[in-house]
Design a protein around this motif. Structure first.
Motif, PDB file in Angstrom:
ATOM      1  N   ARG A  27       0.839  -1.193   0.000  1.00 57.82           N
ATOM      2  CA  ARG A  27       0.000   0.000   0.000  1.00 57.82           C
ATOM      3  C   ARG A  27       0.873   1.242   0.000  1.00 57.82           C
ATOM      4  O   ARG A  27       1.866   1.329   0.728  1.00 57.82           O
ATOM      5  N   ARG A  28       0.500   2.196  -0.812  1.00 58.43           N
ATOM      6  CA  ARG A  28       1.274   3.419  -0.947  1.00 58.43           C
ATOM      7  C   ARG A  28       1.019   4.337   0.236  1.00 58.43           C
ATOM      8  O   ARG A  28      -0.121   4.583   0.610  1.00 58.43           O
ATOM      9  N   VAL A  29       2.069   4.861   0.816  1.00 59.01           N
ATOM     10  CA  VAL A  29       1.948   5.788   1.938  1.00 59.01           C
ATOM     11  C   VAL A  29       1.510   7.142   1.403  1.00 59.01           C
ATOM     12  O   VAL A  29       2.095   7.642   0.436  1.00 59.01           O
ATOM     13  N   PRO A  30       0.471   7.769   1.986  1.00 64.05           N
ATOM     14  CA  PRO A  30       0.046   9.095   1.505  1.00 64.05           C
ATOM     15  C   PRO A  30       1.185  10.097   1.623  1.00 64.05           C
ATOM     16  O   PRO A  30       1.683  10.365   2.730  1.00 64.05           O
ATOM     17  N   PRO A  31       1.645  10.677   0.531  1.00 64.47           N
ATOM     18  CA  PRO A  31       2.843  11.531   0.589  1.00 64.47           C
ATOM     19  C   PRO A  31       2.638  12.804   1.385  1.00 64.47           C
ATOM     20  O   PRO A  31       3.516  13.219   2.136  1.00 64.47           O
ATOM     21  N   PHE A  32       1.478  13.437   1.222  1.00 70.29           N
ATOM     22  CA  PHE A  32       1.268  14.693   1.931  1.00 70.29           C
ATOM     23  C   PHE A  32       1.116  14.476   3.431  1.00 70.29           C
ATOM     24  O   PHE A  32       1.411  15.370   4.223  1.00 70.29           O
ATOM     25  N   VAL A  33       0.668  13.305   3.845  1.00 71.59           N
ATOM     26  CA  VAL A  33       0.613  13.005   5.272  1.00 71.59           C
ATOM     27  C   VAL A  33       2.022  12.913   5.839  1.00 71.59           C
ATOM     28  O   VAL A  33       2.321  13.447   6.922  1.00 71.59           O
ATOM     29  N   VAL A  34       2.916  12.233   5.113  1.00 73.44           N
ATOM     30  CA  VAL A  34       4.303  12.156   5.556  1.00 73.44           C
ATOM     31  C   VAL A  34       4.934  13.537   5.597  1.00 73.44           C
ATOM     32  O   VAL A  34       5.659  13.893   6.539  1.00 73.44           O
ATOM     33  N   LEU A  35       4.650  14.362   4.584  1.00 70.43           N
ATOM     34  CA  LEU A  35       5.188  15.713   4.560  1.00 70.43           C
ATOM     35  C   LEU A  35       4.650  16.535   5.723  1.00 70.43           C
ATOM     36  O   LEU A  35       5.395  17.281   6.369  1.00 70.43           O
ATOM     37  N   ALA A  36       3.353  16.403   6.020  1.00 70.30           N
ATOM     38  CA  ALA A  36       2.763  17.162   7.113  1.00 70.30           C
ATOM     39  C   ALA A  36       3.345  16.734   8.460  1.00 70.30           C
ATOM     40  O   ALA A  36       3.638  17.578   9.326  1.00 70.30           O
ATOM     41  N   LEU A  37       3.516  15.427   8.659  1.00 67.96           N
ATOM     42  CA  LEU A  37       4.092  14.948   9.912  1.00 67.96           C
ATOM     43  C   LEU A  37       5.533  15.422  10.073  1.00 67.96           C
ATOM     44  O   LEU A  37       5.949  15.838  11.166  1.00 67.96           O
ATOM     45  N   THR A  38       6.294  15.383   8.992  1.00 66.67           N
ATOM     46  CA  THR A  38       7.678  15.841   9.062  1.00 66.67           C
ATOM     47  C   THR A  38       7.754  17.336   9.318  1.00 66.67           C
ATOM     48  O   THR A  38       8.546  17.810  10.140  1.00 66.67           O
ATOM     49  N   LEU A  39       6.915  18.097   8.618  1.00 71.22           N
ATOM     50  CA  LEU A  39       6.891  19.544   8.836  1.00 71.22           C
ATOM     51  C   LEU A  39       6.443  19.875  10.255  1.00 71.22           C
ATOM     52  O   LEU A  39       7.009  20.759  10.911  1.00 71.22           O
ATOM     53  N   GLY A  40       5.422  19.163  10.765  1.00 73.93           N
ATOM     54  CA  GLY A  40       4.965  19.400  12.127  1.00 73.93           C
ATOM     55  C   GLY A  40       6.017  19.063  13.167  1.00 73.93           C
ATOM     56  O   GLY A  40       6.166  19.772  14.179  1.00 73.93           O
ATOM     57  N   ALA A  91      15.192  13.531   0.330  1.00 72.72           N
ATOM     58  CA  ALA A  91      15.474  14.957   0.199  1.00 72.72           C
ATOM     59  C   ALA A  91      14.234  15.788   0.531  1.00 72.72           C
ATOM     60  O   ALA A  91      14.334  16.847   1.167  1.00 72.72           O
ATOM     61  N   CYS A  92      13.061  15.309   0.104  1.00 74.99           N
ATOM     62  CA  CYS A  92      11.819  16.015   0.442  1.00 74.99           C
ATOM     63  C   CYS A  92      11.601  16.044   1.953  1.00 74.99           C
ATOM     64  O   CYS A  92      11.219  17.074   2.521  1.00 74.99           O
ATOM     65  N   GLY A  93      11.823  14.899   2.609  1.00 74.59           N
ATOM     66  CA  GLY A  93      11.649  14.868   4.054  1.00 74.59           C
ATOM     67  C   GLY A  93      12.610  15.790   4.778  1.00 74.59           C
ATOM     68  O   GLY A  93      12.233  16.496   5.717  1.00 74.59           O
ATOM     69  N   CYS A  94      13.867  15.829   4.340  1.00 77.02           N
ATOM     70  CA  CYS A  94      14.843  16.723   4.964  1.00 77.02           C
ATOM     71  C   CYS A  94      14.475  18.179   4.725  1.00 77.02           C
ATOM     72  O   CYS A  94      14.619  19.022   5.631  1.00 77.02           O
TER      73      CYS A  94
END
Length: 359
Positions: A27-40, A91-94
């Motif tokens: 199952r594909r991980v929702p990308p914007f959720v990962v981005l939001a969690l990392t940004l938060g 790189a996006c997560g960093c």
């Protein structure tokens, strides 16, 4: 994808026949959720370890860094079609984590450097600002001020706050929204100072008397900017609700529709708190969803359903900006706009991606 047809009717190969298991597709991980969690996480770390000596970042820089993170993520999705462990995704997560750190440190530094941290409870101060909404007459009236300047006897100059709540002993005449107001009174701090920085002007009030803006006081008072189109529209809507609603419910009606809570009596606030419904007095996602649904129902008989959804989403965004852009309402308006964009493009809305984008 089919088995040999020699045995009669071709049969589709069951899912997972090659990979093992009935449902072995990852199952594909929702990308914007990962981005939001990392940004938060970055924002939380920046707030927790912020100092008053941190270098302030401008709003444009912060918005630019956030847009850069979103652009990196979009590039990764177009290249890989999935959000997996790859160099681009890392790189996006960093980038998101670094952006969150900068945003949190900037917000925390501004809060620690504000004059709200310098004033002690019980000090006598003079505040100048513009009334956010029309004030009522009476005793112990709550007046919310915007674009506030705080004067302290021990300070050589004044400092600024975006918003401050004051309680005035006596208000003899009603003041229109945007009218300059000066209040001299005691600085009251609500609760104890925590380890996390708070928004400047939040958690404190000023209780005192209103000063007459005549002579030297009028010259030294804050001169508010002319009201914007959205503020003027909110003021007209507030006056209309005052005239249309009965006197015993018009204060609650304006609080539920326009986020104007100054005139809500203390007894009514206590009843809402006792009933566990105090959150209804603040504009949140529930109110925005109701407004969006009503606008869609009104516009659907006039235009096509797809156009009604898009126009309703735009009107909801304007409505949220007009009432002061509360954070919860802004998140809900982003959800509505994202859902409308997905419908306009003919794609099913992805709930997790919308939640992550709004966060």
């Amino acid at each position: 994808p089919y088995d040999t047809p020699l045995q009669g009717r071709p049969r589709r190969r069951p899912r997972g026949a090659l990979t093992g298991g009935a449902d072995a597709r990852p199952r594909r991980v929702p990308p914007f959720v990962v981005l939001a969690l990392t940004l938060g996480a970055g924002v939380a770390l920046g707030l927790r370890f912020a100092t008053d000596s941190a270098t302030p970042w401008s709003t444009r820089t912060s918005i630019g860094l956030t847009a850069l993170s979103l652009a990196c993520l979009t590039t990764a999705l177009r290249a890989r079609r999935s959000f997996r462990s790859s160099a681009v995704a890392l790189a996006c997560g960093c980038a998101a984590l670094g952006t969150g750190l900068l945003l949190g440190a900037d917000a925390g530094g501004r809060a620690l450097r504000s004059c709200a941290m310098k004033v002690e409870a019980g000090d006598i101060v003079t505040v100048h600002g513009a009334a956010r909404e029309r004030t009522a007459t009476g005793t112990n009236v709550r007046v919310t001020l915007e674009r506030v300047r705080v004067e302290h006897p021990a300070w050589p100059s004044t400092c600024s706050l975006p918003r401050l709540v004051t309680y005035v002993e006596t208000v003899d005449m009603s003041l229109a929204a945007g009218h300059p107001v000066a209040v001299r009174g005691e600085w009251v701090r609500l609760g104890r100072r925590g380890a996390w920085p708070r928004r400047p002007g939040r958690g404190v009030i000023v209780s005192g008397r209103m000063l007459e803006l005549t002579g030297a006081q009028a010259g030294s008072a804050a001169r508010p900017k002319p009201m914007s189109v959205l503020d003027a529209g909110r003021a007209r809507a507030s006056d209309r609700l005052r005239r249309m609603l009965p006197p015993d419910v018009e204060a609650v009606g304006r609080a539920l529709v326009l986020a104007e809570r100054d005139d809500v009596p203390g007894s009514v606030r206590t009843r809402f708190v006792d009933a566990g419904l105090a959150h209804l007095l603040a504009i949140s996602g529930l109110h925005v969803a109701i407004v969006a649904g009503l606008l869609t129902l009104i516009l659907a008989p006039v235009v096509s359903r797809l156009r009604a959804i898009s126009v309703a989403a735009g009107l909801v965004l304007v409505y949220v900006l007009a009432i002061g852009s509360p954070p919860s309402a802004m998140r809900a308006s982003f959800l509505v706009c994202g859902w409308a964009i997905a419908r306009m493009r003919g794609r099913p809305p992805r709930t997790w991606d919308l939640l992550g984008l709004a966060a």
